[in-house]
Write an enzyme that holds these catalytic residues in place. Sequence first.
Site, mmCIF file in Angstrom:
data_model
loop_
_atom_site.group_PDB
_atom_site.id
_atom_site.type_symbol
_atom_site.label_atom_id
_atom_site.label_comp_id
_atom_site.label_asym_id
_atom_site.label_seq_id
_atom_site.Cartn_x
_atom_site.Cartn_y
_atom_site.Cartn_z
ATOM 1 N N ARG A 160 0.845 -1.190 0.000
ATOM 2 C CA ARG A 160 0.000 0.000 0.000
ATOM 3 C C ARG A 160 0.888 1.250 0.000
ATOM 4 O O ARG A 160 2.055 1.212 0.409
ATOM 5 C CB ARG A 160 -0.921 0.010 1.216
ATOM 6 C CG ARG A 160 -0.218 0.172 2.550
ATOM 7 C CD ARG A 160 -1.212 0.318 3.725
ATOM 8 N NE ARG A 160 -2.178 -0.745 3.712
ATOM 9 C CZ ARG A 160 -3.466 -0.559 3.402
ATOM 10 N NH1 ARG A 160 -3.938 0.648 3.158
ATOM 11 N NH2 ARG A 160 -4.281 -1.571 3.372
ATOM 12 N N ALA A 182 6.733 -2.010 -4.439
ATOM 13 C CA ALA A 182 6.773 -1.245 -3.182
ATOM 14 C C ALA A 182 5.727 -0.128 -3.171
ATOM 15 O O ALA A 182 5.004 0.087 -4.156
ATOM 16 C CB ALA A 182 8.172 -0.688 -2.978
ATOM 17 N N HIS A 183 5.678 0.568 -2.079
ATOM 18 C CA HIS A 183 4.683 1.627 -1.882
ATOM 19 C C HIS A 183 4.804 2.749 -2.913
ATOM 20 O O HIS A 183 5.893 3.165 -3.266
ATOM 21 C CB HIS A 183 4.731 2.221 -0.477
ATOM 22 C CG HIS A 183 6.076 2.587 0.038
ATOM 23 N ND1 HIS A 183 6.266 3.118 1.272
ATOM 24 C CD2 HIS A 183 7.307 2.490 -0.493
ATOM 25 C CE1 HIS A 183 7.530 3.338 1.465
ATOM 26 N NE2 HIS A 183 8.189 2.964 0.424
ATOM 27 N N ASN A 184 3.634 3.226 -3.360
ATOM 28 C CA ASN A 184 3.540 4.373 -4.271
ATOM 29 C C ASN A 184 4.137 4.125 -5.646
ATOM 30 O O ASN A 184 4.313 5.063 -6.421
ATOM 31 C CB ASN A 184 4.177 5.623 -3.643
ATOM 32 C CG ASN A 184 3.360 6.161 -2.481
ATOM 33 O OD1 ASN A 184 3.684 5.936 -1.320
ATOM 34 N ND2 ASN A 184 2.273 6.824 -2.787
ATOM 35 N N SER A 235 7.852 4.480 -5.005
ATOM 36 C CA SER A 235 7.557 5.718 -5.735
ATOM 37 C C SER A 235 8.066 5.722 -7.172
ATOM 38 O O SER A 235 8.022 6.760 -7.832
ATOM 39 C CB SER A 235 8.107 6.950 -5.002
ATOM 40 O OG SER A 235 7.513 7.050 -3.731
#
Lengths: 344, 344, 344
Positions: free
Chosen positions: C218, C239-241, C259
């Site tokens: 998330r 991974a996140h974003n 990201s």
Amino acid sequence: MKYTALQIAEILGGQVEGNPDETVNNITRIEEGKPGTLTFLANPKYTTFLYSTTASVAIVSKDLVLDNPIKLTLIRVKDPYRSLAKLLSLLEQLPDRDRLEEPCWISPSATVSKDACIGAFSYISKGAKIGNNVRIFPHVYISENVTVGDNTVIFAGARIHHNTQIGKNCIIHSGVVIGGDGFGFAPQTGSDFTKVPQIGNVIIEDNVEIGSNTCIDRATIGSTIIRKGVKLDNLIQVAHNVDIGRNTIVAAQTGISGSTKIGENCLIGGQVGIVGHLTIADGSKIAAQSGVGQSIKKGATAQQGSPSFDVIPYQRSYVLYKKLPELQDRINKLEAALDRLNAD
Amino acid sequence: MKYTALQIAEILGGQVEGNPDETVNNITRIEEGKPGTLTFLANPKYTTFLYSTTASVAIVSKDLVLDNPIKLTLIRVKDPYRSLAKLLSLLEQLPDRDRLEEPCWISPSATVSKDACIGAFSYISKGAKIGNNVRIFPHVYISENVTVGDNTVIFAGARIHHNTQIGKNCIIHSGVVIGGDGFGFAPQTGSDFTKVPQIGNVIIEDNVEIGSNTCIDRATIGSTIIRKGVKLDNLIQVAHNVDIGRNTIVAAQTGISGSTKIGENCLIGGQVGIVGHLTIADGSKIAAQSGVGQSIKKGATAQQGSPSFDVIPYQRSYVLYKKLPELQDRINKLEAALDRLNAD
Amino acid sequence: MKYTALQIAEILGGQVEGNPDETVNNITRIEEGKPGTLTFLANPKYTTFLYSTTASVAIVSKDLVLDNPIKLTLIRVKDPYRSLAKLLSLLEQLPDRDRLEEPCWISPSATVSKDACIGAFSYISKGAKIGNNVRIFPHVYISENVTVGDNTVIFAGARIHHNTQIGKNCIIHSGVVIGGDGFGFAPQTGSDFTKVPQIGNVIIEDNVEIGSNTCIDRATIGSTIIRKGVKLDNLIQVAHNVDIGRNTIVAAQTGISGSTKIGENCLIGGQVGIVGHLTIADGSKIAAQSGVGQSIKKGATAQQGSPSFDVIPYQRSYVLYKKLPELQDRINKLEAALDRLNAD
């Protein structure tokens, strides 16, 4: 939520620069900021967005020097990322858990504290001990004689095998397998192998976080140990009898082979491989995708490559790797020049 | 347990050197040995610990030559690691399983042998056949028409998809997924892709062990095959239509792409990648983190690198890779020297 | 099934070359073909098998030029792989699902469409919305406020965490974890770390397929986004974003750090690592095991290596890497020759 810049600055112990009454009702990333939201600048790489964002308030470092005019209100703090963590923890809402959801399976000889929560379809084997305020989500398997310390959270579908000890304040994510058999086989007559039984266990100390689908194998004899404050990302392999020192951080998809001992405060990148029976000194940094083939004896050094060596000479060699065609040309020219000289 | 050195030597067919009445009540690793425990020396790397350990008895090779005086009693055997395996198997205690734990879900058309054990929350679909003395732990999913051979153990949370065949004496660890769809897509008009349905299955022969969270995809057509005696570590990817030959051992986090055929008795290191549609000869050894891009035709050779080639030239090149700055210096000096010569 | 070559040609819009009444009752791979079966030639690497196979009918490209006589009947089509996909989809038989298997756990505040199927031991939390014709297999965990679009299939043991949005026509394989916490920690006093709460979510758009045991974290804030038509293989880390653009295909065991934004129509090989906060242009190709350390700005280029750069110079350097001992010899000889010249 609806807060003024001043209220947030007070929560964070920061200084407002701009309109203290500016209100925000959500948090956005600086490259996506919208009016009425709070944003933050933790990574200097994103500084240019500060001048263009439409967010209303930004948390920034107290040392930030502005190169251009800005439109938004700033809250200056010592450490923006840590301040963000603090704010997010106020906002975070994990799913509520009921005390016991039915059906779940709890052995009569297991000890479950009165305020622990056990999700539906979870399984608590005999002799297991579940501490205070532990939250166990659905589909969790807790095998025989496992202990889980106070305040630990175990997400859906984690599997904890027999005799594992988990400390306090740990977070075990979905699909994690702790205490599966180590990978040990003894050659037999011919080309067959006999399994070496794995009779040890896994010890996870306090404040450890273990990412989704990571595997930590039980020791052959003794214990595989993950020490206090270690953070493991997703899909990591930790083999039998590994020992990971305090506060070491390991990124996703890294593999650590059997009996290797990793020091404290190490930073290990993603997709790193570390061979077995090594010792890695405290404070070591290992670049992503490196393959560590020898013990690292000096603390606080950095390595890269497969097999890895010190990062500075590694990168110096890699620059020349890219220039190999040029180096070959120069050798060709030298040979031709020498031929001409010799022909003279 | 409490045994004398003599009793253990008799179990292992070894020779006592020292006090045959020395008693031990536990096994410890040689670097952690305590009085009253049995230890072992299987890896020569740990020989120095033999002279300092406080363990009371050690299992060592019959060929070990002592360089220093020792304090403990030795049991000399032909193969210390195999002897250890034998002793550990006497000590190992897997969690007991009841015949059927409730609730579990068993289709009326499934066949479950009378002495198989099915854990709570496990699911056995229609047409499945579960052999004699099979132990299925909680949260296991057995899909339609799966067969599981005698004495196989399937740990908590493994998922076995439709039409998979599993042999006898296998061990399937937690989180393993067998028979998920292979990864096949056909380009469509524009940049979309159509899924190629995967109608084949997976066949796991006898005596195979599959580590936690490893994935073995079903064949597009035909079968993905893991042959007798293969040992797969954790977090391995085996793509559709792969065929792994007898007694091959694969370390953690390795990936084998579609339709590749791996020979017998291969040793494949961790984090290796092997591209699709290759043939790897019997007895091949692949160093950890290698990327195999071409078939290996000659048996019993070793490769390293990404892309990989023979290990000896690979390592020779790698030594020079580290010396690239020095090689460049030498080229610089040669050029300068030639310039001087030409200027003369 | 029993079909004539002509019937199959009509289904596929192809042309029969040979006996249109030849019948087949199964599909086999060309290297394993048996009489009475249909085979196909999609990969030119396998062309030689066309002349030796004992299959009765083969689907081949309309442009295939025969170099030798053949014994079987051909069906010529525009795109053999796509035709195969079409035929296989007629043959594919996924396990039937009942509407609701007991026991399952469905919150009173969840919305489950009338024709969705929920397998035994699955868990649907409060506020979740399950669309039309969704098939959820056993042991699936759907957390709070998750939405699942029409016709999506979620296989046994997938875990979907709170606030995740899944589109229509998606396939989520066993052991997938969507929406586990991103890996974010802020340094605290001393060497401890504080967890940065992850309050964002994951958005999976339509027509996405996610392979077994893959993990998608998330977002810290905002959303991790997997866009329309993306296909992710097994054991991948997202991974996140992260944001993955339309129709991008990612092979097994690749890891994408936080990201990073990946463009549309990219082809990313297996075991690739991509560092965080990068932008990868549309149509990029990344060779297996590469490590991408910098943004890729120009579209439709290919990279290889760790760290990666353009594939052509990479391979040119790699050829010379193999020849480093030879280059060193040449430098040795040049130095010797110069010494001789200087000695003259």
